[in-house]
Each structure stands twice: as structure tokens, then as C-alpha cells.
Design a protein around this motif. Structure first.
Motif, PDB file in Angstrom:
ATOM      1  N   SER A   5      61.325  54.822 106.426  1.00 27.21           N
ATOM      2  CA  SER A   5      59.833  55.604 107.317  1.00 27.21           C
ATOM      3  C   SER A   5      59.539  56.630 107.045  1.00 27.21           C
ATOM      4  CB  SER A   5      60.612  55.218 108.731  1.00 27.21           C
ATOM      5  OG  SER A   5      61.385  56.646 108.985  1.00 27.21           O
ATOM      6  N   ILE A   6      60.262  57.367 106.202  1.00 26.00           N
ATOM      7  CA  ILE A   6      60.597  59.133 105.727  1.00 26.00           C
ATOM      8  C   ILE A   6      59.123  59.017 104.325  1.00 26.00           C
ATOM      9  CG2 ILE A   6      61.101  61.239 104.601  1.00 26.00           C
ATOM     10  CD1 ILE A   6      63.221  60.596 106.511  1.00 26.00           C
ATOM     11  N   ALA A   7      59.451  57.758 103.709  1.00 23.77           N
ATOM     12  CA  ALA A   7      58.227  56.923 102.577  1.00 23.77           C
ATOM     13  C   ALA A   7      57.220  56.926 103.273  1.00 23.77           C
ATOM     14  CB  ALA A   7      59.355  56.259 101.440  1.00 23.77           C
ATOM     15  N   GLU A   8      57.264  55.939 104.215  1.00 25.27           N
ATOM     16  CA  GLU A   8      56.007  55.713 104.853  1.00 25.27           C
ATOM     17  C   GLU A   8      55.537  56.750 105.547  1.00 25.27           C
ATOM     18  OE1 GLU A   8      57.417  52.898 107.482  1.00 25.27           O
ATOM     19  OE2 GLU A   8      57.246  51.296 106.230  1.00 25.27           O
ATOM     20  N   GLY A   9      55.666  58.116 105.780  1.00 28.41           N
ATOM     21  CA  GLY A   9      55.132  59.454 106.219  1.00 28.41           C
ATOM     22  C   GLY A   9      54.322  59.973 105.068  1.00 28.41           C
ATOM     23  N   ILE A  10      55.652  60.121 104.164  1.00 28.59           N
ATOM     24  CA  ILE A  10      54.582  60.577 102.481  1.00 28.59           C
ATOM     25  C   ILE A  10      53.901  60.299 102.357  1.00 28.59           C
ATOM     26  CG2 ILE A  10      55.404  61.090 100.476  1.00 28.59           C
ATOM     27  CD1 ILE A  10      58.720  61.621 101.429  1.00 28.59           C
ATOM     28  N   ILE A  11      53.666  59.100 102.382  1.00 25.88           N
ATOM     29  CA  ILE A  11      52.018  57.724 102.031  1.00 25.88           C
ATOM     30  C   ILE A  11      51.424  58.215 102.834  1.00 25.88           C
ATOM     31  CG2 ILE A  11      51.611  55.813 101.185  1.00 25.88           C
ATOM     32  CD1 ILE A  11      53.951  56.489  99.093  1.00 25.88           C
ATOM     33  N   PHE A  48      60.742  55.178  98.470  1.00 26.80           N
ATOM     34  CA  PHE A  48      59.681  55.323  98.302  1.00 26.80           C
ATOM     35  C   PHE A  48      58.771  54.656  96.548  1.00 26.80           C
ATOM     36  CE2 PHE A  48      56.883  58.317  94.784  1.00 26.80           C
ATOM     37  CZ  PHE A  48      55.766  58.961  95.535  1.00 26.80           C
ATOM     38  N   ASP A  49      59.128  53.771  96.006  1.00 29.08           N
ATOM     39  CA  ASP A  49      58.917  53.251  95.804  1.00 29.08           C
ATOM     40  C   ASP A  49      58.275  51.861  95.500  1.00 29.08           C
ATOM     41  OD1 ASP A  49      59.086  54.681  92.558  1.00 29.08           O
ATOM     42  OD2 ASP A  49      61.257  54.043  92.084  1.00 29.08           O
ATOM     43  N   ALA A  50      59.291  51.637  96.911  1.00 27.50           N
ATOM     44  CA  ALA A  50      58.945  49.870  97.216  1.00 27.50           C
ATOM     45  C   ALA A  50      57.607  50.731  98.507  1.00 27.50           C
ATOM     46  CB  ALA A  50      59.948  49.989  98.035  1.00 27.50           C
ATOM     47  N   VAL A  51      57.183  51.713  98.717  1.00 30.84           N
ATOM     48  CA  VAL A  51      55.920  51.872  99.826  1.00 30.84           C
ATOM     49  C   VAL A  51      54.421  52.423  98.702  1.00 30.84           C
ATOM     50  CG1 VAL A  51      57.680  52.438 101.765  1.00 30.84           C
ATOM     51  CG2 VAL A  51      56.857  54.142 100.194  1.00 30.84           C
ATOM     52  N   THR A  52      55.549  53.058  98.062  1.00 27.93           N
ATOM     53  CA  THR A  52      53.681  53.132  96.901  1.00 27.93           C
ATOM     54  C   THR A  52      53.565  52.033  96.304  1.00 27.93           C
ATOM     55  OG1 THR A  52      55.224  53.470  95.015  1.00 27.93           O
ATOM     56  CG2 THR A  52      54.963  55.571  96.938  1.00 27.93           C
ATOM     57  N   ARG A  53      53.717  51.094  96.347  1.00 28.05           N
ATOM     58  CA  ARG A  53      53.218  49.476  95.363  1.00 28.05           C
ATOM     59  C   ARG A  53      51.676  49.366  96.197  1.00 28.05           C
ATOM     60  NH1 ARG A  53      58.434  46.628  95.778  1.00 28.05           N
ATOM     61  NH2 ARG A  53      59.284  47.621  93.499  1.00 28.05           N
ATOM     62  N   GLY A  54      50.599  49.183  95.172  1.00 28.36           N
ATOM     63  CA  GLY A  54      49.867  49.073  96.653  1.00 28.36           C
ATOM     64  C   GLY A  54      48.349  50.247  96.754  1.00 28.36           C
ATOM     65  N   SER A  55      49.406  51.498  96.347  1.00 26.63           N
ATOM     66  CA  SER A  55      48.991  52.793  96.990  1.00 26.63           C
ATOM     67  C   SER A  55      48.408  53.303  96.228  1.00 26.63           C
ATOM     68  CB  SER A  55      50.300  53.616  98.022  1.00 26.63           C
ATOM     69  OG  SER A  55      50.711  53.960  96.885  1.00 26.63           O
ATOM     70  N   GLY A  59      53.326  53.972  91.320  1.00 25.55           N
ATOM     71  CA  GLY A  59      54.096  54.580  89.492  1.00 25.55           C
ATOM     72  C   GLY A  59      53.913  55.624  89.564  1.00 25.55           C
ATOM     73  N   ALA A  60      53.900  56.801  91.214  1.00 26.93           N
ATOM     74  CA  ALA A  60      54.320  58.036  90.775  1.00 26.93           C
ATOM     75  C   ALA A  60      55.849  58.664  90.908  1.00 26.93           C
ATOM     76  CB  ALA A  60      53.643  58.784  92.615  1.00 26.93           C
ATOM     77  N   LYS A  61      56.165  59.050  90.086  1.00 24.28           N
ATOM     78  CA  LYS A  61      57.385  60.248  89.813  1.00 24.28           C
ATOM     79  C   LYS A  61      57.620  60.549  90.676  1.00 24.28           C
ATOM     80  CE  LYS A  61      60.497  62.224  86.784  1.00 24.28           C
ATOM     81  NZ  LYS A  61      60.385  62.967  85.953  1.00 24.28           N
ATOM     82  N   LEU A  62      59.008  60.555  92.144  1.00 23.33           N
ATOM     83  CA  LEU A  62      59.322  61.499  93.016  1.00 23.33           C
ATOM     84  C   LEU A  62      59.829  62.080  92.459  1.00 23.33           C
ATOM     85  CD1 LEU A  62      60.107  62.321  96.184  1.00 23.33           C
ATOM     86  CD2 LEU A  62      61.425  60.073  96.095  1.00 23.33           C
ATOM     87  N   ASN A  63      60.327  63.865  92.086  1.00 13.75           N
ATOM     88  CA  ASN A  63      61.204  64.521  92.071  1.00 13.75           C
ATOM     89  C   ASN A  63      61.442  65.556  93.103  1.00 13.75           C
ATOM     90  OD1 ASN A  63      60.804  64.241  89.420  1.00 13.75           O
ATOM     91  ND2 ASN A  63      58.982  65.768  88.905  1.00 13.75           N
ATOM     92  N   ILE A  64      62.962  65.255  93.531  1.00 15.91           N
ATOM     93  CA  ILE A  64      63.449  66.012  94.419  1.00 15.91           C
ATOM     94  C   ILE A  64      63.986  67.230  94.350  1.00 15.91           C
ATOM     95  CG2 ILE A  64      65.436  65.362  95.966  1.00 15.91           C
ATOM     96  CD1 ILE A  64      64.672  62.662  96.663  1.00 15.91           C
ATOM     97  N   ILE A  65      63.912  68.165  94.462  1.00 13.86           N
ATOM     98  CA  ILE A  65      64.267  69.613  94.633  1.00 13.86           C
ATOM     99  C   ILE A  65      65.238  70.004  95.525  1.00 13.86           C
ATOM    100  CG2 ILE A  65      63.543  72.029  94.489  1.00 13.86           C
ATOM    101  CD1 ILE A  65      60.233  71.079  93.846  1.00 13.86           C
ATOM    102  N   ASN A  66      66.070  69.962  94.880  1.00 16.16           N
ATOM    103  CA  ASN A  66      67.866  69.987  96.474  1.00 16.16           C
ATOM    104  C   ASN A  66      67.731  72.174  96.829  1.00 16.16           C
ATOM    105  OD1 ASN A  66      68.555  67.592  96.872  1.00 16.16           O
ATOM    106  ND2 ASN A  66      69.443  67.994  94.633  1.00 16.16           N
ATOM    107  N   ILE A  67      67.327  72.448  97.901  1.00 14.20           N
ATOM    108  CA  ILE A  67      67.482  73.464  98.318  1.00 14.20           C
ATOM    109  C   ILE A  67      68.850  73.424  99.419  1.00 14.20           C
ATOM    110  CG2 ILE A  67      65.087  73.540  98.688  1.00 14.20           C
ATOM    111  CD1 ILE A  67      64.926  73.405 101.119  1.00 14.20           C
ATOM    112  N   VAL A  68      69.299  75.109  98.606  1.00 12.52           N
ATOM    113  CA  VAL A  68      70.541  75.493  99.503  1.00 12.52           C
ATOM    114  C   VAL A  68      70.307  75.641 101.244  1.00 12.52           C
ATOM    115  CG1 VAL A  68      71.728  76.816  97.190  1.00 12.52           C
ATOM    116  CG2 VAL A  68      70.380  77.578  99.448  1.00 12.52           C
ATOM    117  N   GLY A  69      71.765  75.003 102.252  1.00 13.37           N
ATOM    118  CA  GLY A  69      71.780  75.329 103.040  1.00 13.37           C
ATOM    119  C   GLY A  69      72.549  76.349 103.861  1.00 13.37           C
ATOM    120  N   GLU A  70      71.360  77.539 104.289  1.00  8.79           N
ATOM    121  CA  GLU A  70      71.674  78.405 104.527  1.00  8.79           C
ATOM    122  C   GLU A  70      72.186  78.779 106.731  1.00  8.79           C
ATOM    123  OE1 GLU A  70      70.889  81.474 101.341  1.00  8.79           O
ATOM    124  OE2 GLU A  70      69.763  81.642 103.023  1.00  8.79           O
TER     125      GLU A  70
END
Length: 113
Positions: A5-11, A48-55, A59-70
Motif C-alpha cells: 500500500s505504501i508503494a501504491e501511494g508513491i505511484i 515498487f517494482d510490481a506496482v510500477t508495471r504499466g505506469s 522500470g524506474a529505479k528506486l533509491n532508498i536513503i536511510n536517515i538516522v533516528g534521533e
């Protein structure tokens, strides 16, 4: 698995922004994700790969930037690193922590055509 559902929300956000900003295709998405966001990044990448098909992001690349918890410790009045919710303060052992960073997930940047 809430990552689907998060991936669908991103799309959905990408499609809305494509209309507003007049782009046709998304090539790369950069997401900032904190350790307290409770998101499995590998599962999110798969979904993300699954929900981007046909959108517009197929084929878009997903880059995840991990941020620190504080968190701010209300006992010792210091900003301290945290990896999990309800961790004790590494400085004084208190559990009176107020999260200040690391519980978010946001689209940081897009590469579009």
C-alpha cells in the motif's frame, strides 16, 4: 505487508505530480526512510517494482536513503541516536524520549522526463 500500500501511494503521488508538473515518465525515485518508520526496505523495493508495471514509473529505479533516528531525552536533555521505538536513552537509561527524526518516509527527489 503494508509495503504494497505504501508503494501504491508513491505511484499515486507520482501520477498526481506528473499532471501538476507536466512530466511523462519517472526514471528514478529517491526515498528517505528512517529506522522508526517500520518499513522493510527490501519488501518496499519488491512492491515498487510490481506496482510500477504499466505506469509512468515502469522500470524506474528506486533509491532508498536511510536517515538516522534521533530523540530528545527529557531526563538528561540531550539529543541521542535511537534505532527502535521505546529504546532507552544511551546516555542516562531513561525511557522518556521524544522522537525528533527517523520516523518519516518521504520522496526526496525524482528524475523525470
Amino acid at each position: 505487508m503494508h509495503e504494497m500500500s505504501i508503494a501504491e501511494g508513491i505511484i499515486q503521488v507520482l501520477e498526481e505530480q506528473a499532471k501538476a508538473q507536466n512530466y511523462q515518465r519517472v526514471k528514478t525515485v529517491w526515498l528517505e526512510i528512517g529506522p522508526l518508520a517500520m518499513i522493510e526496505t527490501e519488501a518496499l523495493s519488491f512492491c515498487f517494482d510490481a506496482v510500477t508495471r504499466g505506469s509512468l514509473a515502469e522500470g524506474a529505479k528506486l533509491n532508498i536513503i536511510n536517515i538516522v533516528g534521533e530523540a530528545f531525552c527529557l531526563q538528561c536533555l540531550k539529543t541521542v541516536p535511537v534505532q527502535k521505538r521505546y529504546d532507552a536513552c544511551p546516555e542516562c537509561g531513561s525511557h522518556q524520549l521524544q522522537v525528533t527524526q527517523g520516523d518519516e518516509m518521504r520522496i526526496k527527489e525524482l528524475e523525470v522526463e
